[in-house]
Design a protein around this motif. Structure first.
Motif, mmCIF file in Angstrom:
data_model
loop_
_atom_site.group_PDB
_atom_site.id
_atom_site.type_symbol
_atom_site.label_atom_id
_atom_site.label_comp_id
_atom_site.label_asym_id
_atom_site.label_seq_id
_atom_site.Cartn_x
_atom_site.Cartn_y
_atom_site.Cartn_z
ATOM 1 N N LEU A 3 1.070 -6.306 -6.855
ATOM 2 C CA LEU A 3 0.473 -5.784 -7.983
ATOM 3 C C LEU A 3 -1.071 -5.415 -7.812
ATOM 4 C CD1 LEU A 3 1.839 -8.413 -10.605
ATOM 5 C CD2 LEU A 3 2.616 -6.352 -10.140
ATOM 6 N N SER A 4 -1.813 -5.936 -7.197
ATOM 7 C CA SER A 4 -3.144 -5.810 -6.934
ATOM 8 C C SER A 4 -3.125 -4.330 -6.231
ATOM 9 C CB SER A 4 -3.863 -6.650 -5.817
ATOM 10 O OG SER A 4 -4.993 -6.256 -5.575
ATOM 11 N N LEU A 5 -2.137 -3.961 -5.039
ATOM 12 C CA LEU A 5 -2.416 -2.506 -4.489
ATOM 13 C C LEU A 5 -1.791 -1.385 -5.485
ATOM 14 C CD1 LEU A 5 -1.712 -4.044 -1.117
ATOM 15 C CD2 LEU A 5 -3.944 -2.896 -1.709
ATOM 16 N N SER A 6 -0.952 -1.919 -6.184
ATOM 17 C CA SER A 6 -0.234 -0.830 -7.019
ATOM 18 C C SER A 6 -1.267 -0.421 -8.137
ATOM 19 C CB SER A 6 0.888 -1.436 -7.700
ATOM 20 O OG SER A 6 1.921 -1.476 -6.805
ATOM 21 N N PHE A 7 -1.994 -1.376 -8.897
ATOM 22 C CA PHE A 7 -3.242 -1.166 -9.776
ATOM 23 C C PHE A 7 -4.282 -0.493 -8.923
ATOM 24 C CE2 PHE A 7 -1.897 -4.899 -12.551
ATOM 25 C CZ PHE A 7 -1.953 -4.115 -13.661
ATOM 26 N N GLU A 8 -4.681 -0.484 -7.873
ATOM 27 C CA GLU A 8 -5.564 0.013 -7.080
ATOM 28 C C GLU A 8 -5.300 1.440 -6.919
ATOM 29 O OE1 GLU A 8 -6.468 0.569 -2.286
ATOM 30 O OE2 GLU A 8 -6.832 -1.507 -3.191
ATOM 31 N N LYS A 9 -4.084 1.754 -6.668
ATOM 32 C CA LYS A 9 -3.813 3.091 -6.552
ATOM 33 C C LYS A 9 -3.455 4.016 -7.815
ATOM 34 C CE LYS A 9 -3.246 2.427 -1.979
ATOM 35 N NZ LYS A 9 -4.465 3.182 -1.411
ATOM 36 N N ALA A 54 -6.393 8.056 -11.351
ATOM 37 C CA ALA A 54 -7.060 8.489 -12.419
ATOM 38 C C ALA A 54 -8.720 8.711 -12.277
ATOM 39 C CB ALA A 54 -6.984 7.489 -13.543
ATOM 40 N N GLY A 55 -8.983 8.746 -11.055
ATOM 41 C CA GLY A 55 -10.373 8.807 -10.521
ATOM 42 C C GLY A 55 -11.110 7.560 -10.803
ATOM 43 N N ARG A 56 -10.837 6.374 -11.042
ATOM 44 C CA ARG A 56 -11.457 5.576 -11.350
ATOM 45 C C ARG A 56 -11.969 4.603 -10.229
ATOM 46 N NH1 ARG A 56 -10.380 3.933 -16.806
ATOM 47 N NH2 ARG A 56 -10.296 5.972 -18.074
ATOM 48 N N MET A 57 -12.633 5.231 -9.287
ATOM 49 C CA MET A 57 -12.869 4.541 -7.977
ATOM 50 C C MET A 57 -13.754 3.441 -8.008
ATOM 51 S SD MET A 57 -10.720 6.232 -6.358
ATOM 52 C CE MET A 57 -10.359 7.703 -5.369
ATOM 53 N N LYS A 58 -14.740 3.399 -9.089
ATOM 54 C CA LYS A 58 -15.702 2.421 -9.322
ATOM 55 C C LYS A 58 -15.042 1.021 -9.788
ATOM 56 C CE LYS A 58 -19.597 5.298 -10.125
ATOM 57 N NZ LYS A 58 -20.928 5.694 -11.233
ATOM 58 N N THR A 59 -14.031 1.313 -10.485
ATOM 59 C CA THR A 59 -13.168 -0.023 -11.007
ATOM 60 C C THR A 59 -12.612 -0.473 -9.635
ATOM 61 O OG1 THR A 59 -13.085 0.945 -12.954
ATOM 62 C CG2 THR A 59 -11.513 -0.806 -12.147
ATOM 63 N N THR A 60 -12.010 0.118 -8.843
ATOM 64 C CA THR A 60 -11.370 -0.068 -7.605
ATOM 65 C C THR A 60 -12.384 -0.859 -6.554
ATOM 66 O OG1 THR A 60 -11.258 1.758 -6.405
ATOM 67 C CG2 THR A 60 -9.503 1.362 -7.553
ATOM 68 N N MET A 61 -13.378 -0.228 -6.515
ATOM 69 C CA MET A 61 -14.314 -0.853 -5.873
ATOM 70 C C MET A 61 -14.794 -2.538 -6.313
ATOM 71 S SD MET A 61 -18.372 0.506 -4.708
ATOM 72 C CE MET A 61 -18.976 0.424 -6.403
ATOM 73 N N ALA A 62 -15.184 -2.388 -7.590
ATOM 74 C CA ALA A 62 -15.539 -3.605 -8.288
ATOM 75 C C ALA A 62 -14.367 -4.749 -8.290
ATOM 76 C CB ALA A 62 -15.822 -3.356 -9.775
ATOM 77 N N SER A 63 -13.456 -4.217 -8.244
ATOM 78 C CA SER A 63 -12.243 -5.384 -8.252
ATOM 79 C C SER A 63 -12.026 -6.142 -6.751
ATOM 80 C CB SER A 63 -10.674 -4.503 -8.533
ATOM 81 O OG SER A 63 -10.982 -4.105 -9.920
ATOM 82 N N ILE A 110 0.916 -1.220 0.067
ATOM 83 C CA ILE A 110 -0.220 0.020 -0.026
ATOM 84 C C ILE A 110 0.784 1.291 -0.137
ATOM 85 C CG2 ILE A 110 -1.663 1.357 1.359
ATOM 86 C CD1 ILE A 110 -2.799 -1.370 2.365
ATOM 87 N N GLY A 111 1.957 1.220 0.781
ATOM 88 C CA GLY A 111 2.783 2.538 0.965
ATOM 89 C C GLY A 111 3.317 2.713 -0.459
#
Length: 446
Positions: free
Chosen positions: A147-153, A158-167, A66-67
């Motif tokens: 990799l998962s948490l890097s993709f999340e950040k 980019a403001g794609r919060m809904k994608t992170t929520m779905a993932s 996460i950091g």
């Protein structure tokens, strides 16, 4: 979506729209640990003790992921705010590459240290055996976690919060379904016990990464991520690590704290180690709504900082602080009204439930004031001020609480350890407010 929405939309609706998907997804994502703990507790209290002892190392791995992701997020959001999409893409691409390297190194390191680490806190061979069964499987997925948490950040930047929520939802729901099936051997699944909990979590994390990859293919990000983006760029790498290392330390410090407190509490009884482990499971669940708001705020404040909107930065901070205060007040009420039922979710030992309920009431006295340090730390990371954020975390997890817990435990036993929590939160909030004031004062003069 208008790419300048982060500096044009009114602040409260903007933070709410950015934070709500993160709050929902993080609340569900917190069920990874909650669900694991709930079902593992059905095996035995020794299994729950083993899980509590493994948790600091598990938290350390998540902290590193996460950091470093926060570093990627801050740099990518800054360049997007400044209108430089190529630089933002370079930050994302380099971040993913470095995350993969980190994941491989952490997998090897964590698997090697666990036998020695567990023996530091218990001589019970059954607890050690259960801890190794869980950790050997869980830590084998460290690369996937990175990799998962890097993709999340990256998606958050980019403001794609809904994608992170779905993932996150896909991964967590898979974990919730698989946990009882694999732990207890329901249907055609073999009975795996505590190993089943670890494997179910790993499968959920793999699914999360798969959703991110599908999203990248179907809905390209506003920043280019490809081979050209991986051209060596020392300045971007330095910026990512300048934020990522302090942010990782911020998140890793709780692992150090938990290990030290486990050492203090184990002198009195292993039941207190279980109580501390349960508290941190519950604390994760209680703090995550506030953390979700802060995560929603972080790319917004970084974007506006890159765009030179200093007054808007100040307003973003104030709105986020107000939202966190409300959330933490609600968490305080829950812990004061029903502490014993919360503890009883993870153990049926009446003595542990009674002692744990009292501990939760004492610790919750610091929840509301902690909103100041949580908000300030996240805002500073969003501005790229990693060192300032690190000072706040050092206050919360080392400088104040460890001496306070040691002294008070000598005077009042385990109760002294619980009181050290709210004392620390009050002191850290005061320091956080001062640090934020001076950073913002300098920001205005930029």
């Amino acid at each position: 979506m208008n790419e300048t929405f982060m500096k044009e939309k009114p602040v409260f609706p903007l933070i709410s729209s950015m934070a709500l998907p993160m709050v929902l997804s993080m609340l569900v994502n917190s069920l990874y640990n909650i669900v694991d703990s709930f079902f593992v507790a059905q095996i035995s209290e020794k299994a729950m003790t083993a899980l509590s002892l493994v948790y600091p190392v598990q938290n350390l791995i998540n902290a590193a992921a996460i950091g470093f992701g926060v570093g990627i997020n801050a740099v990518a959001a800054f360049y997007l705010g400044a209108g430089n999409k190529e630089k933002a893409g370079s930050a994302a691409a380099h971040g993913l590459l470095f995350s993969a390297v980190h994941g491989i190194l952490i997998t090897v390191g964590s698997l090697l240290i666990m036998p020695t680490f567990l023996k530091m806190f218990t001589a019970d061979s059954e607890i050690i055996h259960l801890g190794l069964q869980y950790s050997n499987i869980a830590f084998s997925f460290s690369l996937i976690i990175m990799l998962s948490l890097s993709f999340e950040k990256i998606f958050q930047a980019a403001g794609r919060m809904k994608t992170t929520m779905a993932s996150l939802l896909c991964g967590c729901i898979a974990n919730i379904i698989l946990d009882p099936l694999m732990i207890f051997g329901i249907g055609f699944f073999p009975e795996m016990g505590i190993r089943g909990a670890a494997l179910a979590t790993g499968i959920g994390q793999v699914l999360t990464v798969a959703v991110y990859l599908a999203a990248c293919a179907l809905f390209p990000l506003p920043m280019p991520i490809g081979r050209k983006s991986l051209s060596p760029d020392r300045s971007i790498s330095q910026k990512i690590y300048a934020v990522g290392i302090p942010a990782a330390l911020n998140l890793a410090l709780p692992s150090l704290l938990i290990s030290c407190l486990n050492g203090l509490l184990a002198v009195y009884s292993e039941s207190y180690v279980v109580i501390l482990g349960i508290y941190y499971k519950l604390q994760t669940f209680l703090y995550l709504p506030a953390s979700g708001v802060v995560q929603g705020m972080r790319p917004v404040i970084g974007y506006n900082y890159g765009a030179g909107e200093s007054e808007r930065v100040r307003k973003i901070y104030r709105v986020t602080l107000g939202m966190c205060l409300i959330i933490m007040a609600a968490g305080t009420v829950i812990c004061l009204v029903a502490p014993s039922p919360l503890i009883a979710l993870f153990t049926d030992n009446p003595n542990t439930i009674q002692a744990g309920g009292g501990a939760l009431r004492i610790i919750s006295a610091g929840f509301i004031v902690s909103a100041v340090s949580v908000t300030s730390s996240g805002a500073l990371e969003g501005l790229g001020k990693g060192f300032s954020s690190l000072i706040i975390s050092l206050m919360r997890y080392v400088i104040v609480i460890l001496p306070a817990a040691w002294i008070l435990s000598r005077l009042f036993g385990p109760t002294g350890v619980w009181n050290a929590f709210w004392i620390t939160e009050a002191a850290t909030a005061a320091v956080s407010a001062v640090i934020w004031f001076f950073v913002f004062f300098r920001l205005k003069g930029r």
